[in-house]
Design a protein around this motif. Structure first.
Motif, PDB file in Angstrom:
ATOM      1  N   ASP A  25       0.829  -1.202   0.000  1.00 55.89           N
ATOM      2  CA  ASP A  25       0.000   0.000   0.000  1.00 55.89           C
ATOM      3  C   ASP A  25       0.869   1.260   0.000  1.00 55.89           C
ATOM      4  OD1 ASP A  25      -2.499  -1.312   0.091  1.00 55.89           O
ATOM      5  OD2 ASP A  25      -2.289  -1.618   2.248  1.00 55.89           O
ATOM      6  N   TYR A  26       0.337   2.326  -0.524  1.00 54.87           N
ATOM      7  CA  TYR A  26       1.037   3.614  -0.549  1.00 54.87           C
ATOM      8  C   TYR A  26       1.516   3.995   0.853  1.00 54.87           C
ATOM      9  CZ  TYR A  26       1.966   8.533  -1.589  1.00 54.87           C
ATOM     10  OH  TYR A  26       2.577   9.764  -1.744  1.00 54.87           O
ATOM     11  N   ASP A  27       0.645   3.808   1.845  1.00 50.77           N
ATOM     12  CA  ASP A  27       0.964   4.203   3.222  1.00 50.77           C
ATOM     13  C   ASP A  27       2.117   3.421   3.838  1.00 50.77           C
ATOM     14  OD1 ASP A  27      -1.072   6.055   3.082  1.00 50.77           O
ATOM     15  OD2 ASP A  27      -2.544   4.752   4.058  1.00 50.77           O
ATOM     16  N   ASP A  28       2.463   2.273   3.266  1.00 47.84           N
ATOM     17  CA  ASP A  28       3.598   1.501   3.776  1.00 47.84           C
ATOM     18  C   ASP A  28       4.915   2.256   3.621  1.00 47.84           C
ATOM     19  OD1 ASP A  28       2.054  -0.709   4.554  1.00 47.84           O
ATOM     20  OD2 ASP A  28       2.236  -1.659   2.581  1.00 47.84           O
ATOM     21  N   LYS A  54     -10.086   8.444   0.848  1.00 46.95           N
ATOM     22  CA  LYS A  54      -9.026   7.438   0.890  1.00 46.95           C
ATOM     23  C   LYS A  54      -8.806   6.910  -0.521  1.00 46.95           C
ATOM     24  CE  LYS A  54      -6.329   4.309   2.805  1.00 46.95           C
ATOM     25  NZ  LYS A  54      -4.961   4.619   2.956  1.00 46.95           N
ATOM     26  N   ASN A  56      -7.023   4.285  -3.262  1.00 53.38           N
ATOM     27  CA  ASN A  56      -6.510   2.926  -3.380  1.00 53.38           C
ATOM     28  C   ASN A  56      -5.283   2.941  -4.295  1.00 53.38           C
ATOM     29  OD1 ASN A  56      -6.204   0.160  -3.298  1.00 53.38           O
ATOM     30  ND2 ASN A  56      -7.867  -0.261  -4.725  1.00 53.38           N
ATOM     31  N   LYS A  58      -1.524   1.382  -4.919  1.00 50.18           N
ATOM     32  CA  LYS A  58      -0.654   0.250  -4.647  1.00 50.18           C
ATOM     33  C   LYS A  58       0.721   0.525  -5.239  1.00 50.18           C
ATOM     34  CE  LYS A  58      -3.982  -2.226  -2.889  1.00 50.18           C
ATOM     35  NZ  LYS A  58      -4.071  -2.417  -1.463  1.00 50.18           N
ATOM     36  N   VAL A  82      -8.175   1.610  -8.793  1.00 50.31           N
ATOM     37  CA  VAL A  82      -6.845   1.326  -8.264  1.00 50.31           C
ATOM     38  C   VAL A  82      -5.803   2.038  -9.129  1.00 50.31           C
ATOM     39  CG1 VAL A  82      -6.572  -0.830  -9.557  1.00 50.31           C
ATOM     40  CG2 VAL A  82      -5.282  -0.507  -7.455  1.00 50.31           C
ATOM     41  N   TYR A  84      -1.749   1.990  -9.702  1.00 49.80           N
ATOM     42  CA  TYR A  84      -0.512   1.250  -9.443  1.00 49.80           C
ATOM     43  C   TYR A  84       0.697   2.135  -9.714  1.00 49.80           C
ATOM     44  CZ  TYR A  84      -3.279  -3.031  -9.348  1.00 49.80           C
ATOM     45  OH  TYR A  84      -4.185  -3.998  -9.038  1.00 49.80           O
ATOM     46  N   THR A 119       8.231  -2.167   6.436  1.00 46.37           N
ATOM     47  CA  THR A 119       8.125  -2.241   4.982  1.00 46.37           C
ATOM     48  C   THR A 119       9.398  -2.810   4.382  1.00 46.37           C
ATOM     49  OG1 THR A 119       6.578  -0.385   4.931  1.00 46.37           O
ATOM     50  CG2 THR A 119       7.748  -0.880   2.875  1.00 46.37           C
TER      51      THR A 119
END
Length: 126
Positions: A25-28, A54, A56, A58, A82, A84, A119
């Motif tokens: 995920d982006y937040d990672d 929020k 989505n 990736k 999504v 990417y 991460t």
């Protein structure tokens, strides 16, 4: 002998090209203020700006730049939406190592440092 070498080469090439990418995920990758230069902004790249919604997003990490991931992971603006972001294995680890080092010098953001270390472990475990 030559035929065996050619066959071995093709088999090894096929295996390398089929490496499974790592999808996170982006937040990672920490807050947008830290990660945007590496993985882009935290809103859909087809939008001109962000919102409180929020997103989505990736991050697809590929070890082999000839990976099938570039064809398999296509953005979708319809359901499910999504976005990417492709990044190389090397670039992901360079970003994480540099960010962890810089943040560790300040001792101000222990939660972010822990997230980045987690991460990094996820990526290295694959």
């Amino acid at each position: 002998m030559f035929k065996k070498l050619i066959l071995a080469f093709f088999i090894l090439s096929a295996c390398a090209a089929q490496e499974k990418p790592i999808v996170l995920d982006y937040d990672d990758f920490g807050p947008q203020a830290l990660s945007y230069k590496t993985i882009g902004f935290g809103w859909y790249k087809w939008n001109s700006h962000g919102s409180k919604e929020k997103h989505n997003i990736k991050v697809v990490i590929v070890k082999n730049e000839k990976s099938f991931a570039f064809n398999e992971y296509q953005d979708s603006q319809s359901s499910p939406v999504v976005d990417y972001r492709m990044i190389s294995y090397k670039s992901a680890l360079e970003y994480l190592n540099q960010s962890i080092e810089e943040l560790s010098q300040t001792n101000e953001f222990p939660e972010i440092i822990q997230q980045l270390k987690l991460t990094k472990r996820k990526i290295e475990a694959e």
